[in-house]
Design a protein around this motif. Structure first.
Motif, PDB file in Angstrom:
ATOM      1  N   ALA A  53       0.833  -1.206   0.000  1.00  0.00           N
ATOM      2  CA  ALA A  53       0.000   0.000   0.000  1.00  0.00           C
ATOM      3  C   ALA A  53       0.869   1.258   0.000  1.00  0.00           C
ATOM      4  CB  ALA A  53      -0.918  -0.019   1.219  1.00  0.00           C
ATOM      5  N   GLY A  54       2.024   1.191   0.627  1.00  0.00           N
ATOM      6  CA  GLY A  54       2.922   2.351   0.653  1.00  0.00           C
ATOM      7  C   GLY A  54       3.419   2.719  -0.727  1.00  0.00           C
ATOM      8  N   TRP A  55       3.782   1.716  -1.517  1.00  0.00           N
ATOM      9  CA  TRP A  55       4.260   1.983  -2.877  1.00  0.00           C
ATOM     10  C   TRP A  55       3.149   2.567  -3.748  1.00  0.00           C
ATOM     11  CZ3 TRP A  55       9.049   2.498  -4.221  1.00  0.00           C
ATOM     12  CH2 TRP A  55      10.044   1.809  -3.515  1.00  0.00           C
ATOM     13  N   VAL A  56       1.952   2.038  -3.588  1.00  0.00           N
ATOM     14  CA  VAL A  56       0.826   2.551  -4.375  1.00  0.00           C
ATOM     15  C   VAL A  56       0.546   3.998  -4.003  1.00  0.00           C
ATOM     16  CG1 VAL A  56      -1.644   2.282  -4.822  1.00  0.00           C
ATOM     17  CG2 VAL A  56      -0.180   0.266  -4.705  1.00  0.00           C
ATOM     18  N   LEU A  57       0.581   4.310  -2.701  1.00  0.00           N
ATOM     19  CA  LEU A  57       0.363   5.684  -2.250  1.00  0.00           C
ATOM     20  C   LEU A  57       1.453   6.619  -2.778  1.00  0.00           C
ATOM     21  CD1 LEU A  57      -1.309   7.611  -0.531  1.00  0.00           C
ATOM     22  CD2 LEU A  57       0.132   6.988   1.425  1.00  0.00           C
ATOM     23  N   LEU A  58       2.701   6.159  -2.736  1.00  0.00           N
ATOM     24  CA  LEU A  58       3.812   6.967  -3.244  1.00  0.00           C
ATOM     25  C   LEU A  58       3.660   7.242  -4.737  1.00  0.00           C
ATOM     26  CD1 LEU A  58       6.593   8.293  -2.729  1.00  0.00           C
ATOM     27  CD2 LEU A  58       7.611   6.076  -3.316  1.00  0.00           C
ATOM     28  N   LEU A  59       3.310   6.238  -5.507  1.00  0.00           N
ATOM     29  CA  LEU A  59       3.108   6.437  -6.946  1.00  0.00           C
ATOM     30  C   LEU A  59       1.954   7.392  -7.217  1.00  0.00           C
ATOM     31  CD1 LEU A  59       3.638   2.829  -8.340  1.00  0.00           C
ATOM     32  CD2 LEU A  59       5.131   4.804  -8.626  1.00  0.00           C
ATOM     33  N   ALA A  60       0.881   7.297  -6.442  1.00  0.00           N
ATOM     34  CA  ALA A  60      -0.253   8.203  -6.631  1.00  0.00           C
ATOM     35  C   ALA A  60       0.141   9.645  -6.328  1.00  0.00           C
ATOM     36  CB  ALA A  60      -1.413   7.758  -5.732  1.00  0.00           C
ATOM     37  N   VAL A  61       0.922   9.845  -5.282  1.00  0.00           N
ATOM     38  CA  VAL A  61       1.367  11.206  -4.942  1.00  0.00           C
ATOM     39  C   VAL A  61       2.277  11.750  -6.033  1.00  0.00           C
ATOM     40  CG1 VAL A  61       2.796  12.522  -3.323  1.00  0.00           C
ATOM     41  CG2 VAL A  61       1.070  10.941  -2.450  1.00  0.00           C
ATOM     42  N   LEU A  62       3.191  10.950  -6.515  1.00  0.00           N
ATOM     43  CA  LEU A  62       4.107  11.410  -7.569  1.00  0.00           C
ATOM     44  C   LEU A  62       3.359  11.738  -8.854  1.00  0.00           C
ATOM     45  CD1 LEU A  62       7.171   9.042  -7.046  1.00  0.00           C
ATOM     46  CD2 LEU A  62       6.989  11.477  -6.481  1.00  0.00           C
ATOM     47  N   LEU A  63       2.394  10.903  -9.219  1.00  0.00           N
ATOM     48  CA  LEU A  63       1.601  11.196 -10.419  1.00  0.00           C
ATOM     49  C   LEU A  63       0.768  12.463 -10.225  1.00  0.00           C
ATOM     50  CD1 LEU A  63       0.418   7.644 -11.536  1.00  0.00           C
ATOM     51  CD2 LEU A  63       1.983   9.169 -12.728  1.00  0.00           C
ATOM     52  N   GLY A  64       0.247  12.670  -9.023  1.00  0.00           N
ATOM     53  CA  GLY A  64      -0.505  13.895  -8.748  1.00  0.00           C
ATOM     54  C   GLY A  64       0.361  15.128  -8.845  1.00  0.00           C
TER      55      GLY A  64
END
Length: 61
Positions: free
Chosen positions: A37-48
């Motif tokens: 879940a941490g990696w998914v959250l990090l990728l979502a923040v970077l894409l945002g």
């Protein structure tokens, strides 16, 4: 007549039970571990952040 059907089914089941199998057993491949879940959250923040940067550059120019 019903005896013929019973014999036919019994013969088919016996043939299936004693068959050597035309398709050899293939071992199941191990599944890849899923992203945490941490990696998914990090990728979502970077894409945002990337999308926000693009929108800011378009807006300010």
């Amino acid at each position: 007549m019903p005896d013929d059907h019973e014999k036919l089914v019994a013969d088919a089941l016996r043939a299936q039970a004693t068959s050597s199998g035309a398709h050899p057993h293939q071992p199941v491949r191990e599944a890849r571990p899923s992203l945490g879940a941490g990696w998914v959250l990090l990728l979502a923040v970077l894409l945002g952040l990337a999308a926000g940067t693009v929108v800011a550059v378009i807006t300010l120019s």
